[in-house]
Write a protein that holds these residues in place. Structure first.
Motif, PDB file in Angstrom:
ATOM      1  N   ALA A  46       0.832  -1.199   0.000  1.00  0.00           N
ATOM      2  CA  ALA A  46       0.000   0.000   0.000  1.00  0.00           C
ATOM      3  C   ALA A  46       0.869   1.251   0.000  1.00  0.00           C
ATOM      4  N   TYR A  47       1.912   1.265   0.830  1.00  0.00           N
ATOM      5  CA  TYR A  47       2.765   2.453   0.910  1.00  0.00           C
ATOM      6  C   TYR A  47       3.449   2.722  -0.429  1.00  0.00           C
ATOM      7  N   LEU A  48       4.064   1.707  -1.008  1.00  0.00           N
ATOM      8  CA  LEU A  48       4.741   1.917  -2.304  1.00  0.00           C
ATOM      9  C   LEU A  48       3.747   2.355  -3.377  1.00  0.00           C
ATOM     10  N   SER A  49       2.561   1.763  -3.377  1.00  0.00           N
ATOM     11  CA  SER A  49       1.542   2.137  -4.364  1.00  0.00           C
ATOM     12  C   SER A  49       1.084   3.571  -4.157  1.00  0.00           C
ATOM     13  N   MET A  50       0.905   3.965  -2.896  1.00  0.00           N
ATOM     14  CA  MET A  50       0.446   5.322  -2.607  1.00  0.00           C
ATOM     15  C   MET A  50       1.510   6.356  -2.961  1.00  0.00           C
ATOM     16  N   ILE A  51       2.776   6.048  -2.698  1.00  0.00           N
ATOM     17  CA  ILE A  51       3.854   6.968  -3.090  1.00  0.00           C
ATOM     18  C   ILE A  51       3.855   7.129  -4.608  1.00  0.00           C
ATOM     19  N   ASP A  52       3.675   6.019  -5.327  1.00  0.00           N
ATOM     20  CA  ASP A  52       3.617   6.082  -6.789  1.00  0.00           C
ATOM     21  C   ASP A  52       2.436   6.933  -7.243  1.00  0.00           C
ATOM     22  N   LEU A  53       1.292   6.782  -6.602  1.00  0.00           N
ATOM     23  CA  LEU A  53       0.122   7.593  -6.962  1.00  0.00           C
ATOM     24  C   LEU A  53       0.393   9.068  -6.699  1.00  0.00           C
ATOM     25  N   CYS A  54       1.051   9.389  -5.591  1.00  0.00           N
ATOM     26  CA  CYS A  54       1.383  10.794  -5.308  1.00  0.00           C
ATOM     27  C   CYS A  54       2.287  11.361  -6.395  1.00  0.00           C
ATOM     28  N   THR A  60       3.453  19.593  -8.910  1.00  0.00           N
ATOM     29  CA  THR A  60       4.859  19.628  -9.323  1.00  0.00           C
ATOM     30  C   THR A  60       5.688  18.894  -8.278  1.00  0.00           C
ATOM     31  N   PRO A  61       6.930  18.504  -8.603  1.00  0.00           N
ATOM     32  CA  PRO A  61       7.776  17.864  -7.590  1.00  0.00           C
ATOM     33  C   PRO A  61       7.918  18.713  -6.319  1.00  0.00           C
ATOM     34  N   THR A  62       8.083  20.022  -6.464  1.00  0.00           N
ATOM     35  CA  THR A  62       8.204  20.882  -5.282  1.00  0.00           C
ATOM     36  C   THR A  62       6.912  20.873  -4.476  1.00  0.00           C
ATOM     37  N   GLU A  63       5.775  20.983  -5.138  1.00  0.00           N
ATOM     38  CA  GLU A  63       4.493  20.951  -4.429  1.00  0.00           C
ATOM     39  C   GLU A  63       4.287  19.618  -3.713  1.00  0.00           C
ATOM     40  N   ARG A  64       4.693  18.524  -4.336  1.00  0.00           N
ATOM     41  CA  ARG A  64       4.579  17.211  -3.680  1.00  0.00           C
ATOM     42  C   ARG A  64       5.366  17.209  -2.372  1.00  0.00           C
ATOM     43  N   HIS A  65       6.595  17.689  -2.439  1.00  0.00           N
ATOM     44  CA  HIS A  65       7.421  17.669  -1.231  1.00  0.00           C
ATOM     45  C   HIS A  65       6.905  18.632  -0.174  1.00  0.00           C
ATOM     46  N   VAL A  66       6.415  19.784  -0.578  1.00  0.00           N
ATOM     47  CA  VAL A  66       5.817  20.712   0.390  1.00  0.00           C
ATOM     48  C   VAL A  66       4.671  20.012   1.113  1.00  0.00           C
ATOM     49  N   THR A  67       3.864  19.279   0.377  1.00  0.00           N
ATOM     50  CA  THR A  67       2.715  18.583   0.959  1.00  0.00           C
ATOM     51  C   THR A  67       3.176  17.483   1.912  1.00  0.00           C
ATOM     52  N   TRP A  68       4.124  16.651   1.480  1.00  0.00           N
ATOM     53  CA  TRP A  68       4.644  15.593   2.371  1.00  0.00           C
ATOM     54  C   TRP A  68       5.275  16.197   3.622  1.00  0.00           C
TER      55      TRP A  68
END
Length: 186
Positions: A46-54, A60-68
């Motif tokens: 589930a974790y690997l699949s969810m990271i892939d979905l994110c 954008t890559p920056t927005e993804r990291h800001v969110t995480w």
């Protein structure tokens, strides 16, 4: 205190072997989080699949990291803040963005700050967000799609952050240079 196993490819349940192989291919090693999650292979998958979905989201890559980072900060997850710092640097996210996330300081980019605040409100308010907060988020140039994607990001981090808290996941050597403690705890 219960000690959780950090599985290796050899010690993991047989039905976790494939997901750990995928983790090794993705990261170059098996992160301790995945070693812990391997106890319940569906959790690791589930974790690997969810990271892939994110990663496939419209952010954008920056927005993804800001969110995480925003979720990791609210949950005070030392493991994930360190791991995401290392990954953000590999993905060449601007150091100013990483440092603002780690230090809890304001982003210079107002849009990123709005993204952080909205994400943290989703976590802190358990999704019960006033309509005017959603409107403010949308007025900043985000979309309803982003709102729903943030919920996926939060769900992903609930899985990893809560696991790390309960299991006391040890920080990997590969992430040790990015060790983190919440600024008010330093």
């Amino acid at each position: 205190m219960t000690t959780f196993s950090v599985h290796t490819q050899d010690s993991a349940p047989e039905d976790a072997h494939e997901v750990l192989k995928k983790a090794r291919n993705n990261f170059g090693f098996i992160p301790n989080l995945l070693g812990v999650l391997a106890e319940a292979p569906v959790a690791a998958e589930a974790y690997l699949s969810m990271i892939d979905l994110c990663r496939r989201s419209s952010m954008t890559p920056t927005e993804r990291h800001v969110t995480w980072f925003a979720v990791n900060d609210v949950h005070e997850c030392q493991y994930c803040m360190a791991a995401h710092t290392a990954v953000a640097r590999l993905e060449e996210i601007p150091e100013a963005v990483i440092e603002a996330a780690r230090n809890g300081t304001t982003y210079h980019d107002e849009r990123l700050q709005i993204l952080r605040e909205f994400t943290q409100n989703v976590v802190n308010q358990r999704g019960v967000i006033p309509p005017e907060a959603v409107t403010q988020f949308l007025d900043a140039g985000f979309t309803q799609k982003h709102v729903l994607e943030i919920i996926v990001f939060v769900s992903t981090k609930v899985l990893s952050n809560y696991t790390n808290h309960i299991a006391g996941t040890p920080l990997d050597q590969e992430f040790s240079a990015c060790e983190w403690k919440k600024p008010n705890e330093v």
